[in-house]
Scaffold this motif. Structure first.
Motif, PDB file in Angstrom:
ATOM      1  N   PRO A 105       0.814  -1.231   0.000  1.00  0.00           N
ATOM      2  CA  PRO A 105       0.000   0.000   0.000  1.00  0.00           C
ATOM      3  C   PRO A 105       0.840   1.271   0.000  1.00  0.00           C
ATOM      4  CG  PRO A 105      -0.355  -1.322   2.012  1.00  0.00           C
ATOM      5  CD  PRO A 105       0.546  -2.109   1.130  1.00  0.00           C
ATOM      6  N   GLU A 106       2.091   1.167   0.484  1.00  0.00           N
ATOM      7  CA  GLU A 106       2.943   2.366   0.562  1.00  0.00           C
ATOM      8  C   GLU A 106       3.265   2.936  -0.832  1.00  0.00           C
ATOM      9  OE1 GLU A 106       3.813  -0.683   1.358  1.00  0.00           O
ATOM     10  OE2 GLU A 106       5.670  -1.198   0.316  1.00  0.00           O
ATOM     11  N   LEU A 107       3.038   2.127  -1.884  1.00  0.00           N
ATOM     12  CA  LEU A 107       3.333   2.622  -3.236  1.00  0.00           C
ATOM     13  C   LEU A 107       2.468   3.830  -3.602  1.00  0.00           C
ATOM     14  CD1 LEU A 107       3.791  -0.692  -5.251  1.00  0.00           C
ATOM     15  CD2 LEU A 107       5.543   0.824  -4.351  1.00  0.00           C
ATOM     16  N   ALA A 108       1.307   3.925  -2.966  1.00  0.00           N
ATOM     17  CA  ALA A 108       0.419   5.063  -3.256  1.00  0.00           C
ATOM     18  C   ALA A 108       1.121   6.373  -2.907  1.00  0.00           C
ATOM     19  CB  ALA A 108      -0.883   4.920  -2.476  1.00  0.00           C
ATOM     20  N   GLU A 109       2.065   6.316  -1.971  1.00  0.00           N
ATOM     21  CA  GLU A 109       2.746   7.539  -1.530  1.00  0.00           C
ATOM     22  C   GLU A 109       3.703   8.096  -2.576  1.00  0.00           C
ATOM     23  OE1 GLU A 109       4.527   6.437   2.189  1.00  0.00           O
ATOM     24  OE2 GLU A 109       2.579   5.724   2.938  1.00  0.00           O
ATOM     25  N   MET A 110       3.943   7.317  -3.649  1.00  0.00           N
ATOM     26  CA  MET A 110       4.813   7.841  -4.720  1.00  0.00           C
ATOM     27  C   MET A 110       4.187   9.054  -5.388  1.00  0.00           C
ATOM     28  SD  MET A 110       6.202   4.669  -6.992  1.00  0.00           S
ATOM     29  CE  MET A 110       4.573   4.312  -7.606  1.00  0.00           C
ATOM     30  N   PHE A 111       2.862   9.127  -5.295  1.00  0.00           N
ATOM     31  CA  PHE A 111       2.155  10.152  -6.070  1.00  0.00           C
ATOM     32  C   PHE A 111       1.687  11.294  -5.188  1.00  0.00           C
ATOM     33  CE2 PHE A 111       1.546   6.042  -8.200  1.00  0.00           C
ATOM     34  CZ  PHE A 111       2.261   6.326  -9.349  1.00  0.00           C
ATOM     35  N   ALA A 112       1.881  12.496  -5.711  1.00  0.00           N
ATOM     36  CA  ALA A 112       1.488  13.679  -4.952  1.00  0.00           C
ATOM     37  C   ALA A 112      -0.009  13.906  -5.111  1.00  0.00           C
ATOM     38  CB  ALA A 112       2.260  14.883  -5.484  1.00  0.00           C
ATOM     39  N   SER A 113      -0.664  14.370  -4.021  1.00  0.00           N
ATOM     40  CA  SER A 113      -2.084  14.684  -4.144  1.00  0.00           C
ATOM     41  C   SER A 113      -2.263  15.966  -4.956  1.00  0.00           C
ATOM     42  CB  SER A 113      -2.738  14.817  -2.763  1.00  0.00           C
ATOM     43  OG  SER A 113      -1.881  15.528  -1.906  1.00  0.00           O
ATOM     44  N   ASP A 114      -1.243  16.846  -4.882  1.00  0.00           N
ATOM     45  CA  ASP A 114      -1.273  18.062  -5.698  1.00  0.00           C
ATOM     46  C   ASP A 114      -0.326  17.855  -6.884  1.00  0.00           C
ATOM     47  OD1 ASP A 114      -0.894  20.461  -6.871  1.00  0.00           O
ATOM     48  OD2 ASP A 114      -0.604  21.591  -5.013  1.00  0.00           O
ATOM     49  N   PRO A 115      -0.869  17.824  -8.116  1.00  0.00           N
ATOM     50  CA  PRO A 115      -0.036  17.527  -9.296  1.00  0.00           C
ATOM     51  C   PRO A 115       1.195  18.416  -9.418  1.00  0.00           C
ATOM     52  CG  PRO A 115      -2.366  17.650  -9.901  1.00  0.00           C
ATOM     53  CD  PRO A 115      -2.266  18.054  -8.455  1.00  0.00           C
ATOM     54  N   GLY A 116       1.140  19.610  -8.836  1.00  0.00           N
ATOM     55  CA  GLY A 116       2.289  20.514  -8.934  1.00  0.00           C
ATOM     56  C   GLY A 116       3.452  20.081  -8.056  1.00  0.00           C
ATOM     57  N   GLU A 117       3.189  19.158  -7.141  1.00  0.00           N
ATOM     58  CA  GLU A 117       4.221  18.799  -6.156  1.00  0.00           C
ATOM     59  C   GLU A 117       4.959  17.505  -6.468  1.00  0.00           C
ATOM     60  OE1 GLU A 117       2.413  18.749  -2.346  1.00  0.00           O
ATOM     61  OE2 GLU A 117       2.064  20.916  -2.340  1.00  0.00           O
ATOM     62  N   GLY A 118       4.670  16.903  -7.588  1.00  0.00           N
ATOM     63  CA  GLY A 118       5.371  15.664  -7.933  1.00  0.00           C
ATOM     64  C   GLY A 118       4.547  14.871  -8.916  1.00  0.00           C
ATOM     65  N   PRO A 119       4.989  13.635  -9.200  1.00  0.00           N
ATOM     66  CA  PRO A 119       4.257  12.817 -10.172  1.00  0.00           C
ATOM     67  C   PRO A 119       2.831  12.552  -9.682  1.00  0.00           C
ATOM     68  CG  PRO A 119       5.951  11.510  -9.041  1.00  0.00           C
ATOM     69  CD  PRO A 119       6.117  12.920  -8.590  1.00  0.00           C
ATOM     70  N   ASP A 120       1.873  12.634 -10.565  1.00  0.00           N
ATOM     71  CA  ASP A 120       0.502  12.344 -10.126  1.00  0.00           C
ATOM     72  C   ASP A 120       0.025  11.046 -10.775  1.00  0.00           C
ATOM     73  OD1 ASP A 120      -1.806  13.402 -12.341  1.00  0.00           O
ATOM     74  OD2 ASP A 120       0.256  14.074 -12.597  1.00  0.00           O
ATOM     75  N   LEU A 121      -0.913  10.418 -10.092  1.00  0.00           N
ATOM     76  CA  LEU A 121      -1.370   9.080 -10.474  1.00  0.00           C
ATOM     77  C   LEU A 121      -1.976   9.056 -11.880  1.00  0.00           C
ATOM     78  CD1 LEU A 121      -1.808   6.150  -9.643  1.00  0.00           C
ATOM     79  CD2 LEU A 121      -3.942   6.839  -8.542  1.00  0.00           C
TER      80      LEU A 121
END
Ligand code: SF4
Length: 300
Positions: A105-121
């Motif tokens: 489940p920790e893989l979800a943390e790869m993605f930023a909730s705010d697209p401006g802050e990192g890769p988004d899902l």
């Protein structure tokens, strides 16, 4: 050249991937997979951090894309041939991602909730779809019936080194010709790194040759990142040379283990290394080697 039967499961025990396995009454001195051999050839210190220290590495969206796409391509071949379409592969993507998240489940943390802050899902999912779409420009899975997928293979060399690994796909033609297929979700490498990918394929070919007594007719690397296919026809001399190389790598690992000399070997690949902060080549200090646990494994 039938492979002897394993009487105990092997483990990823370090150092030198040493295992306390007995194969048909023969004590195995060590085990090596193409990825671990590749680590050592790239950088002995990287091998140490991954195999002996077992240091965690943060997941990367690229690596996880590879895992999910491999899963989709594996499941795709469970379907009747006519259903192996690009649309169906896209349909399989979300369940494959959900299955992976259940395990990690920790893989979800790869993605930023705010697209401006990192890769988004959403962008990452689109990239997975593009990679899958590209697969269909290279092969038509409706015309293929793989003999094996995600095949675990192993063989014990005369030196008592166990070679093992997982092959993405094995195709067998009506005349018995074997084709070894590996999917790469990245782009085809330049000449400098192509040898590394081919080493992995020759390693698998060697194991199949030793276990089935048939020299694979074709090694095929499918690069889904840029839609290229690399094909290679191995011969006996190639695979014998690979065997010598694998043995030499294993001996070098054992020498490093005995001397404690795990040198860094800086290269362009350092840009992707998760351990730069503790690498002397970048001003870092390696942690002390882990204390070796008592083992029944042989040392020689
Ligand atoms: S940063 Fe480079 S030299 Fe250092 S451990 Fe990683 S791969 Fe090896």
């Amino acid at each position: 050249m039938a492979s002897p039967t394993l009487t105990a499961m092997t483990t990823d025990q370090s150092p030198a991937e040493r295992v306390s396995t007995v194969v048909d009454g023969v004590v195995v001195l060590g085990a090596l997979s193409p990825s671990r051999a590749g680590d050592f050839m790239t950088c002995p210190l990287l091998y140490r951090y991954r195999t002996i220290d077992k240091l965690p590495e943060p997941p990367s969206p690229d690596a996880v894309r590879g895992t999910v796409v491999h899963k989709v391509l594996e499941v795709l071949f469970d379907l009747p041939a006519a259903q192996r379409t690009p649309e169906q592969a896209r349909e399989l993507l979300v369940p494959a991602w959900a299955e992976l998240l259940e395990v990690a489940p920790e893989l979800a943390e790869m993605f930023a909730s705010d697209p401006g802050e990192g890769p988004d899902l959403a962008t990452w999912m689109t990239s997975c779809r593009s990679v899958l779409d590209r697969y269909f420009t290279l092969e038509d899975p409706r015309l293929l019936e793989p003999a094996e997928r995600e095949l675990y293979v192993e063989t014990l060399l005369e030196s008592r080194l166990l070679l093992r690994g997982f092959i993405d796909r094995v195709d067998i033609a009506p005349d018995g010709a074997i084709r070894v297929v590996d999917y790469k979700t990245g782009r085809s490498p330049g000449e400098m790194f192509e040898g590394k990918a081919l080493f992995q394929m020759k390693f698998y070919a060697l194991v199949l040759w030793r276990t089935r007594g048939v020299l694979p007719a074709m090694l095929q690397l499918v690069y889904l990142g840029n839609g290229e296919m690399v094909r290679y026809v191995p011969d006996e001399q190639d695979l014998l040379a690979t065997e010598r190389k694998v043995e030499a790598v294993w001996h070098a690992i054992r020498r490093a283990e005995e001397s404690g000399d795990w040198r860094p070997s800086p290269s362009k690949l350092c840009a992707w290394c998760a351990h730069q902060a503790i690498c002397p080549a970048y001003g870092g200090t390696p942690p002390p080697l882990p204390v070796r646990q008592p083992t029944t494994a042989p040392t020689g």
